[in-house]
Design a protein around this motif. Structure first.
Motif, PDB file in Angstrom:
ATOM      1  N   SER A  63     -16.909  68.364  19.336  1.00  0.00           N
ATOM      2  CA  SER A  63     -17.867  68.977  18.412  1.00  0.00           C
ATOM      3  C   SER A  63     -18.616  70.145  19.059  1.00  0.00           C
ATOM      4  N   THR A  64     -19.003  71.092  18.203  1.00  0.00           N
ATOM      5  CA  THR A  64     -19.840  72.210  18.658  1.00  0.00           C
ATOM      6  C   THR A  64     -21.264  72.095  18.114  1.00  0.00           C
ATOM      7  N   ASP A  65     -21.527  71.014  17.364  1.00  0.00           N
ATOM      8  CA  ASP A  65     -22.851  70.777  16.788  1.00  0.00           C
ATOM      9  C   ASP A  65     -23.643  69.881  17.730  1.00  0.00           C
ATOM     10  N   ASP A  66     -24.744  70.384  18.262  1.00  0.00           N
ATOM     11  CA  ASP A  66     -25.529  69.633  19.251  1.00  0.00           C
ATOM     12  C   ASP A  66     -26.068  68.316  18.689  1.00  0.00           C
ATOM     13  N   ALA A  67     -26.527  68.332  17.442  1.00  0.00           N
ATOM     14  CA  ALA A  67     -27.082  67.118  16.833  1.00  0.00           C
ATOM     15  C   ALA A  67     -25.993  66.060  16.662  1.00  0.00           C
ATOM     16  N   GLU A  68     -24.809  66.497  16.241  1.00  0.00           N
ATOM     17  CA  GLU A  68     -23.701  65.545  16.071  1.00  0.00           C
ATOM     18  C   GLU A  68     -23.278  64.972  17.417  1.00  0.00           C
ATOM     19  N   ARG A  69     -23.196  65.801  18.429  1.00  0.00           N
ATOM     20  CA  ARG A  69     -22.809  65.333  19.764  1.00  0.00           C
ATOM     21  C   ARG A  69     -23.774  64.270  20.265  1.00  0.00           C
ATOM     22  N   ARG A  99     -23.366  60.929  18.209  1.00  0.00           N
ATOM     23  CA  ARG A  99     -22.146  60.181  18.525  1.00  0.00           C
ATOM     24  C   ARG A  99     -22.214  59.553  19.915  1.00  0.00           C
ATOM     25  N   GLN A 153     -25.806  57.560   9.480  1.00  0.00           N
ATOM     26  CA  GLN A 153     -26.274  58.613  10.369  1.00  0.00           C
ATOM     27  C   GLN A 153     -27.318  58.154  11.382  1.00  0.00           C
TER      28      GLN A 153
END
Length: 453
Positions: free
Chosen positions: A156-162, A165, A249
């Motif tokens: 991922s390139t999304d900091d919040a998603e990283r 997870r 989430q």
């Protein structure tokens, strides 16, 4: 004359050991056709539950923690299926075979050892999103899920998603929850070497429990040492805290903390199999009330043991004390149950179950453990030697013991491959998926079946 039929429900610690004792004691009667022993189990193996966290973390393979029923059972007849109801008035079990067919199985003696399922609460989103750790499928799925979260975070390139997870939450500060968090934390720590784009600081494990102490059965000193050890490894421990809501989430805790995460592992205790709750018999704290001789009151030919039964603990001064639902008690109740079944067949005297606890062991992964064998408090590498020695001793078959030891040695020198096998790919794999109670018949459905049969 028709053979006396003994039906054993379940092939876990209690059920399998009971069958083995019955085969040994009634060997001549079984061979001559005077007695028939039938064991009903949906699987063709017994699962050694205490090592499930090591399956989820990849230290041990799934096959290594199973005991083959075809090898362990020599004379009893195996019926592959689940007992979904018991008609005590007709002395009949209602069995759903693995083919889906539902059949009646009459009995002369009944031994109930169906075990337990994960205890859940009425928490919004829990059924839809919580992962369990009560059976082999759940452990295999959890391993796949944890590795997949690291892979997705790495890509991922999304900091919040990283960050979400890489946040893992385990609810339940008992043995199962503590060992699961400890073993899987080591898994993710080792796996980070394979994911160079991930910042190690992103990976966080949180262990949540409503109780004021971690594993209170260990005693205050060992419990505090385990707590300190886990915190030094970076696992955040939240005591006297519950779960308020779960979504896909995030997890909201009762102290107001909101944890962005895709992983909630629910290990907050167990409850009896739904089977015993539909018998119409008395329950004690959700478990089937039995006497010290393991018989169900009012039904002298029905015995219950293991996690499903509230067996009086005769070693305690408290008259209301019942034996804890542990493998140690279940396997020892099995011999008493078998002896009493045989005594009821032959008109002998039944004996009461009484066992002094030999102590507790908790594997925290690697060389770390805490143990309390025979009243001696141990930590560190020595505790780990005792812990794994206990597990080897408790495993029923020599080949199973050798397989587990070989897995430990291989993992010690070879490490983990971090392979995701794609088990149940595309499905959520929640507790509800693996442990749904819908398959069991209600008391009304059992009565309706009796009227139409």
């Amino acid at each position: 004359m028709a053979a006396e039929r003994i039906v054993v429900v379940g092939a876990g610690f209690a059920g399998l050991e009971c069958v083995k004792h019955l085969e040994s004691t009634l060997r001549t009667e079984i061979d001559q056709g005077e007695v028939e022993v039938v064991v009903v189990s949906p699987n063709d193996y017994m699962l050694y539950l205490p090592l499930l966290p090591q399956v989820a973390s990849g230290v041990i393979t799934t096959q290594a923690v199973t005991v083959s029923l075809p090898r362990a059972i020599k004379r009893a007849h195996r019926l592959p299926g689940s007992v979904v109801g018991v008609d005590l008035e007709r002395s009949t079990c209602i069995v759903r075979k693995i083919s889906g067919d539902v059949v009646d199985l009459p009995y002369d003696r009944l031994v109930l050892a169906p075990g337990s399922v994960t205890r859940k609460f009425d928490i919004p989103g829990l059924d839809e999103h919580a992962l369990g750790m009560k059976n082999l499928a759940e452990a295999a799925y959890l391993r796949d899920h944890v590795i997949s979260q690291l892979e997705l975070a790495n890509a991922s390139t999304d900091d919040a998603e990283r960050a979400a997870r890489c946040q893992f939450v385990v609810v339940g500060g008992g043995y199962a929850g503590t060992e699961t968090a400890a073993c899987l934390q080591l898994l993710t720590e080792s796996a980070l070497k394979r994911f160079p784009r991930l910042d190690p600081g992103l990976v966080r494990w949180t262990l949540v429990d409503i109780a004021p102490r971690l594993m209170p059965e260990l005693g205050q000193r060992l419990g505090e040492q385990a707590l300190d050890l886990l915190r030094r490894r970076g696992i955040e421990i939240k005591l006297e805290t519950g779960v308020e809501e779960v979504t896909d989430q995030e997890v909201t805790l009762t102290d107001g903390t909101v944890l962005p995460t895709r992983t909630l592992v629910w290990t907050a205790g167990v409850t009896s199999s739904p089977l015993v709750k539909n018998l119409g018999a008395d329950l004690v704290r959700g478990r089937l009330k039995v006497g010290a001789d393991l018989r169900v009151p009012g039904h002298d030919r029905v015995f219950a043991l293991g996690d499903c039964a509230a067996v009086p603990d005769l070693t305690q001064d408290d008259a209301d004390a019942i034996c804890p639902p542990t493998a140690q008690h279940a396997s020892r109740m099995a011999s008493t149950a078998a002896e009493n079944v045989v005594a009821s067949l032959h008109g002998g005297r039944l004996r009461d179950y009484k066992h002094h606890d030999l102590g507790l062991v908790v594997d925290l992964g690697g060389t770390q453990a805490v143990a309390h064998p025979l009243g001696i408090q141990l930590t560190g590498a020595l505790a780990q030697v005792v812990t794994r020695g206990y597990h080897v001793f408790a495993l029923p078959l020599t080949r199973t013991r050798l397989r587990v030891i070989a897995n430990w040695v291989l993992h010690l020198f070879g490490g983990d491959e971090f392979i995701r096998i794609g088990f149940l790919s595309g499905r959520k794999g929640t507790v509800e998926d693996f442990e749904s109670a819908d398959a069991y018949l209600s008391a009304e459905e059992i009565r309706d079946r009796a009227r139409t049969s």
